[in-house]
Design an enzyme around this catalytic site. Structure first.
Site, PDB file in Angstrom:
ATOM      1  CG  HIS A  17       3.865   2.695  -2.667  1.00  0.00           C
ATOM      2  ND1 HIS A  17       4.541   1.604  -2.172  1.00  0.00           N
ATOM      3  CD2 HIS A  17       2.781   2.843  -1.870  1.00  0.00           C
ATOM      4  CE1 HIS A  17       3.901   1.122  -1.114  1.00  0.00           C
ATOM      5  NE2 HIS A  17       2.825   1.850  -0.916  1.00  0.00           N
ATOM      6  CE  LYS A  41       1.547  -1.575   7.918  1.00  0.00           C
ATOM      7  NZ  LYS A  41       1.291  -0.882   6.645  1.00  0.00           N
ATOM      8  NE  ARG A  90      -4.037  -0.325  -1.959  1.00  0.00           N
ATOM      9  CZ  ARG A  90      -3.515  -1.002  -0.968  1.00  0.00           C
ATOM     10  NH1 ARG A  90      -2.566  -1.857  -1.192  1.00  0.00           N
ATOM     11  NH2 ARG A  90      -3.966  -0.842   0.271  1.00  0.00           N
ATOM     12  CB  SER A 128       4.403  -3.345   1.224  1.00  0.00           C
ATOM     13  OG  SER A 128       4.445  -2.112   0.543  1.00  0.00           O
TER      14      SER A 128
HETATM   15  N1  COA Z   1       0.300   0.533  -4.219  1.00  0.00           N
HETATM   16  C1  COA Z   1       0.690  -0.524  -3.540  1.00  0.00           C
HETATM   17  N2  COA Z   1       0.483  -0.699  -2.230  1.00  0.00           N
HETATM   18  C2  COA Z   1      -0.149   0.283  -1.602  1.00  0.00           C
HETATM   19  C3  COA Z   1      -0.593   1.446  -2.243  1.00  0.00           C
HETATM   20  C4  COA Z   1      -0.354   1.543  -3.624  1.00  0.00           C
HETATM   21  N3  COA Z   1      -0.753   2.592  -4.322  1.00  0.00           N
HETATM   22  N4  COA Z   1      -1.200   2.226  -1.345  1.00  0.00           N
HETATM   23  C5  COA Z   1      -1.140   1.585  -0.186  1.00  0.00           C
HETATM   24  N5  COA Z   1      -0.514   0.405  -0.338  1.00  0.00           N
HETATM   25  C6  COA Z   1      -0.303  -0.632   0.661  1.00  0.00           C
HETATM   26  C7  COA Z   1       0.945  -0.478   1.420  1.00  0.00           C
HETATM   27  O1  COA Z   1       2.014  -1.120   0.756  1.00  0.00           O
HETATM   28  C8  COA Z   1       0.574  -1.136   2.720  1.00  0.00           C
HETATM   29  O2  COA Z   1       0.677  -2.539   2.594  1.00  0.00           O
HETATM   30  P1  COA Z   1       0.985  -3.461   3.833  1.00  0.00           P
HETATM   31  O3  COA Z   1      -0.041  -3.148   4.881  1.00  0.00           O
HETATM   32  O4  COA Z   1       0.873  -4.795   3.230  1.00  0.00           O
HETATM   33  O5  COA Z   1       2.361  -3.112   4.307  1.00  0.00           O
HETATM   34  C9  COA Z   1      -0.878  -0.797   2.895  1.00  0.00           C
HETATM   35  O6  COA Z   1      -1.343  -0.511   1.630  1.00  0.00           O
HETATM   36  C10 COA Z   1      -1.156   0.401   3.740  1.00  0.00           C
HETATM   37  O7  COA Z   1       0.019   1.040   4.026  1.00  0.00           O
HETATM   38  P2  COA Z   1       0.381   2.548   3.914  1.00  0.00           P
HETATM   39  O8  COA Z   1      -0.277   3.236   2.786  1.00  0.00           O
HETATM   40  O9  COA Z   1       1.857   2.635   3.983  1.00  0.00           O
HETATM   41  O10 COA Z   1      -0.308   3.058   5.164  1.00  0.00           O
HETATM   42  P3  COA Z   1       0.011   2.712   6.615  1.00  0.00           P
HETATM   43  O11 COA Z   1      -1.303   2.385   7.193  1.00  0.00           O
HETATM   44  O12 COA Z   1       1.117   1.769   6.815  1.00  0.00           O
HETATM   45  O13 COA Z   1       0.547   4.094   7.124  1.00  0.00           O
HETATM   46  C11 COA Z   1       0.441   6.360   7.700  1.00  0.00           C
HETATM   47  C12 COA Z   1      -0.125   5.279   6.827  1.00  0.00           C
HETATM   48  C13 COA Z   1       1.923   6.411   7.522  1.00  0.00           C
HETATM   49  C14 COA Z   1      -0.151   7.651   7.239  1.00  0.00           C
HETATM   50  C15 COA Z   1      -0.016   6.130   9.156  1.00  0.00           C
HETATM   51  O14 COA Z   1       0.054   4.830   9.565  1.00  0.00           O
HETATM   52  C16 COA Z   1       0.826   6.867  10.151  1.00  0.00           C
HETATM   53  O15 COA Z   1       1.895   6.434  10.534  1.00  0.00           O
HETATM   54  N6  COA Z   1       0.282   7.965  10.590  1.00  0.00           N
HETATM   55  C17 COA Z   1       0.896   8.730  11.649  1.00  0.00           C
HETATM   56  C18 COA Z   1      -0.046   8.843  12.787  1.00  0.00           C
HETATM   57  C19 COA Z   1      -1.225   9.713  12.456  1.00  0.00           C
HETATM   58  O16 COA Z   1      -1.127  10.762  11.863  1.00  0.00           O
HETATM   59  N7  COA Z   1      -2.399   9.263  12.904  1.00  0.00           N
HETATM   60  C20 COA Z   1      -3.620  10.003  12.741  1.00  0.00           C
HETATM   61  C21 COA Z   1      -4.499   9.408  11.723  1.00  0.00           C
HETATM   62  S1  COA Z   1      -5.349   8.020  12.381  1.00  0.00           S
END
Ligand code: COA
Length: 162
Positions: A17, A41, A90, A128
């Protein structure tokens, strides 16, 4: 002034991140790291602690704001008068999910773009969840996460061993 939003759950923030944050800062005047409550989550760190850890990990950086958000990403972007959403790609396995999210966001807010950044290959396998799993079994996670996060994971899993 170009403003970008990097949303995520950040449970916890990893070096991957941070890599995306550094790359984003090169593209904008101000970056919002928007930490989603993501209750579905069931994050291990409460939102306040995820913010604290992200702030500690980025304390040397300028032009960055870290805060919580709840609701739609596009509403947050609009509220901040930002120009685009940043997401890290990624591996090809991220693509389907990210494409779907970007398309839905475009449907509900056509003016907001999604920019995909590729992290350093060193971090392309990090999630994560995998880091939490390693920490559960007492493995050293210092090379994957900022030092405060590693300490907090150690503390956390000492208290509640698997
Ligand atoms: N390095 C390391 N890990 C990474 C990364 C990076 N560069 N990019 C993503 N990840 C990992 C995260 O750690 C996470 O791992 P985990 O699933 O093991 O916990 C995973 O990839 C994806 O997580 P993240 O990027 O945090 O996305 P998310 O799916 O949890 O949340 C949001 C993304 C916050 C944008 C989304 O879920 C949200 O809450 N949106 C709000 C509702 C919305 O707008 N919806 C409309 C669209 S459908």
């Amino acid at each position: 002034m170009k403003t970008l939003v990097f949303p995520g759950t950040f449970d916890p923030i990893t070096n991957g991140h941070i890599d995306i944050i550094m790359r984003s800062l090169r593209l904008c005047d101000h970056l919002y790291v928007a930490i989603a409550k993501s209750s579905r989550k069931q994050p291990i760190f409460p939102i306040e602690e995820r913010i604290e850890l992200a702030c500690l990990a980025t304390k040397k950086l300028t032009n960055i704001t870290i805060e919580a958000f709840d609701g739609l990403v596009v509403s947050y972007v609009e509220q901040k008068e930002a120009h685009a959403v940043i997401r890290g790609l990624r591996a090809s396995s991220d693509f389907e999910y990210e494409l779907q999210m970007a398309m839905i966001n475009r449907k509900i807010h056509p003016d907001i773009e999604t920019l995909f950044l590729i992290p350093n290959e060193e971090y392309s396998y990090l999630t994560s969840s995998s880091i939490k799993e390693l920490a559960t079994f007492g493995a050293d996670v210092k090379r994957f996460v900022p030092s405060d996060v590693a300490d907090r994971l150690l503390e956390r899993y000492k208290k509640t061993p698997s």
